[in-house]
Motif scaffolding. Structure first.
Motif, mmCIF file in Angstrom:
data_model
loop_
_atom_site.group_PDB
_atom_site.id
_atom_site.type_symbol
_atom_site.label_atom_id
_atom_site.label_comp_id
_atom_site.label_asym_id
_atom_site.label_seq_id
_atom_site.Cartn_x
_atom_site.Cartn_y
_atom_site.Cartn_z
ATOM 1 N N TRP A 1 0.836 -1.206 0.000
ATOM 2 C CA TRP A 1 0.000 0.000 0.000
ATOM 3 C C TRP A 1 0.874 1.259 0.000
ATOM 4 N N ALA A 2 1.880 1.288 0.875
ATOM 5 C CA ALA A 2 2.747 2.469 0.997
ATOM 6 C C ALA A 2 3.484 2.769 -0.306
ATOM 7 N N GLU A 3 3.742 1.740 -1.080
ATOM 8 C CA GLU A 3 4.466 1.906 -2.344
ATOM 9 C C GLU A 3 3.609 2.604 -3.414
ATOM 10 N N GLN A 4 2.294 2.519 -3.307
ATOM 11 C CA GLN A 4 1.433 3.026 -4.375
ATOM 12 C C GLN A 4 0.329 3.963 -3.901
ATOM 13 N N ALA A 5 0.237 4.231 -2.619
ATOM 14 C CA ALA A 5 -0.876 5.025 -2.084
ATOM 15 C C ALA A 5 -0.824 6.475 -2.531
ATOM 16 N N PRO A 6 -1.985 7.100 -2.659
ATOM 17 C CA PRO A 6 -2.017 8.529 -2.958
ATOM 18 C C PRO A 6 -1.397 9.327 -1.807
ATOM 19 N N ARG B 1 10.510 -3.051 -1.843
ATOM 20 C CA ARG B 1 11.829 -2.697 -1.313
ATOM 21 C C ARG B 1 11.923 -1.211 -0.970
ATOM 22 N N GLN B 2 10.822 -0.513 -1.119
ATOM 23 C CA GLN B 2 10.798 0.936 -0.936
ATOM 24 C C GLN B 2 10.643 1.301 0.533
ATOM 25 N N THR B 3 11.385 2.333 0.967
ATOM 26 C CA THR B 3 11.259 2.851 2.326
ATOM 27 C C THR B 3 9.866 3.430 2.518
ATOM 28 N N MET B 4 9.241 3.081 3.616
ATOM 29 C CA MET B 4 7.918 3.621 3.914
ATOM 30 C C MET B 4 8.068 5.081 4.333
ATOM 31 N N PRO B 5 7.123 5.920 3.937
ATOM 32 C CA PRO B 5 7.246 7.354 4.209
ATOM 33 C C PRO B 5 6.755 7.771 5.597
ATOM 34 N N PHE B 6 6.738 6.841 6.531
ATOM 35 C CA PHE B 6 6.322 7.140 7.903
ATOM 36 C C PHE B 6 7.135 6.250 8.843
ATOM 37 N N THR C 1 12.751 -15.765 8.482
ATOM 38 C CA THR C 1 13.937 -15.887 9.330
ATOM 39 C C THR C 1 14.271 -14.535 9.937
ATOM 40 N N ALA C 2 15.078 -14.549 10.984
ATOM 41 C CA ALA C 2 15.514 -13.293 11.603
ATOM 42 C C ALA C 2 16.279 -12.443 10.599
ATOM 43 N N ALA C 3 17.131 -13.076 9.793
ATOM 44 C CA ALA C 3 17.905 -12.333 8.795
ATOM 45 C C ALA C 3 16.984 -11.682 7.774
ATOM 46 N N ARG C 4 15.946 -12.391 7.377
ATOM 47 C CA ARG C 4 15.008 -11.840 6.401
ATOM 48 C C ARG C 4 14.211 -10.687 7.004
ATOM 49 N N ALA C 5 13.787 -10.837 8.241
ATOM 50 C CA ALA C 5 13.066 -9.764 8.918
ATOM 51 C C ALA C 5 13.940 -8.513 9.026
ATOM 52 N N ALA D 1 13.305 -4.815 7.361
ATOM 53 C CA ALA D 1 13.372 -3.577 8.141
ATOM 54 C C ALA D 1 14.266 -2.554 7.444
ATOM 55 N N VAL D 2 15.402 -3.005 6.921
ATOM 56 C CA VAL D 2 16.299 -2.098 6.188
ATOM 57 C C VAL D 2 15.585 -1.562 4.948
ATOM 58 N N ASP D 3 14.976 -2.459 4.170
ATOM 59 C CA ASP D 3 14.282 -2.054 2.945
ATOM 60 C C ASP D 3 13.175 -1.045 3.238
ATOM 61 N N TRP D 4 12.418 -1.287 4.290
ATOM 62 C CA TRP D 4 11.244 -0.469 4.588
ATOM 63 C C TRP D 4 11.565 0.742 5.462
ATOM 64 N N GLY D 5 12.815 0.852 5.924
ATOM 65 C CA GLY D 5 13.203 1.981 6.763
ATOM 66 C C GLY D 5 12.671 1.882 8.182
ATOM 67 N N ALA D 6 12.480 0.669 8.664
ATOM 68 C CA ALA D 6 11.910 0.448 9.996
ATOM 69 C C ALA D 6 13.003 0.190 11.015
ATOM 70 N N GLU D 7 12.746 0.577 12.266
ATOM 71 C CA GLU D 7 13.591 0.137 13.371
ATOM 72 C C GLU D 7 13.221 -1.306 13.651
#
Length: 193
Positions: free
Chosen positions: A79-84, A119-124, A138-142, A146-152
């Motif tokens: 959703w975040a990748e394409q939302a208005p 793979r896009q960083t979420m804008p929030f 897996t933990a590595a995948r999670a 997080a890196v891809d989405w810009g999450a802590e």
């Protein structure tokens, strides 16, 4: 940010969140909370799930915090990748719990149409909570998500998929990450002011 000014929008994963799932408990506990209801919980279609999330956000003008689990996390990312832009602005942050890796070799067939993962960083601001023994990622995948989405990211030990099956009916400890997310949102707002 006072909770009375925020709407908490629960975004369940595959099969929904039954009454004894922590998301259902949180919905009963948190003020101003609602849930994204999907037409088909068993054979999800990415376009439909994203459209339902979009409609739920559009239906209420309140600032919103998304609380997603499993396939719900992936739905939020799509959703975040394409939302208005005007709807993206309503979302103050997202708590992403036990995201499902829909690209893994043993991914259940009904979930594969959610690949490829955004793979896009979420804008929030977002907090991603994973597990070192989650069969869905897996933990590595999670951590990579997080890196891809810009999450802590926080990886918990031995908590499985953080659902009813893994013993997380109420998951009161999870409120600590929701609080952390709200602090992160407040700090970002102060920096922008």
């Amino acid at each position: 940010m006072p909770s009375s000014l925020i709407r908490y929008l629960i975004v369940p994963g595959w099969h929904g969140s039954p009454v004894d799932h922590w998301q259902s408990h949180w919905q009963r506990t948190l003020p101003n909370s609602a849930r994204v209801e999907q037409a088909d919980w068993l054979t999800p279609r990415r376009e439909d799930w994203v459209a339902r999330l979009n409609a739920a956000i559009a239906a209420d003008g309140c600032p919103t915090i998304l609380i997603a689990h499993s396939l719900g996390c992936v739905t939020v990312a799509h959703w975040a990748e394409q939302a208005p832009r005007h709807l993206l602005g309503r979302v103050r942050g997202a708590l992403l719990v036990a995201p499902a890796d829909v690209e893994r070799p043993d991914c259940p067939e009904p979930l594969r149409n959610f690949a490829p993962l955004p793979r896009q960083t979420m804008p929030f601001p977002s907090q991603l909570i994973g597990s070192d023994n989650d069969p869905a990622a897996t933990a590595a995948r999670a951590l990579q998500l997080a890196v891809d989405w810009g999450a802590e990211a926080s990886i918990l030990s031995g908590v499985g998929h953080i659902n009813v099956k893994s013993g997380h009916q109420r998951w009161e400890q999870g409120f600590a990450w929701l609080y952390r997310l709200q602090v992160q949102i407040d700090e970002q707002a102060r920096r922008r002011a």
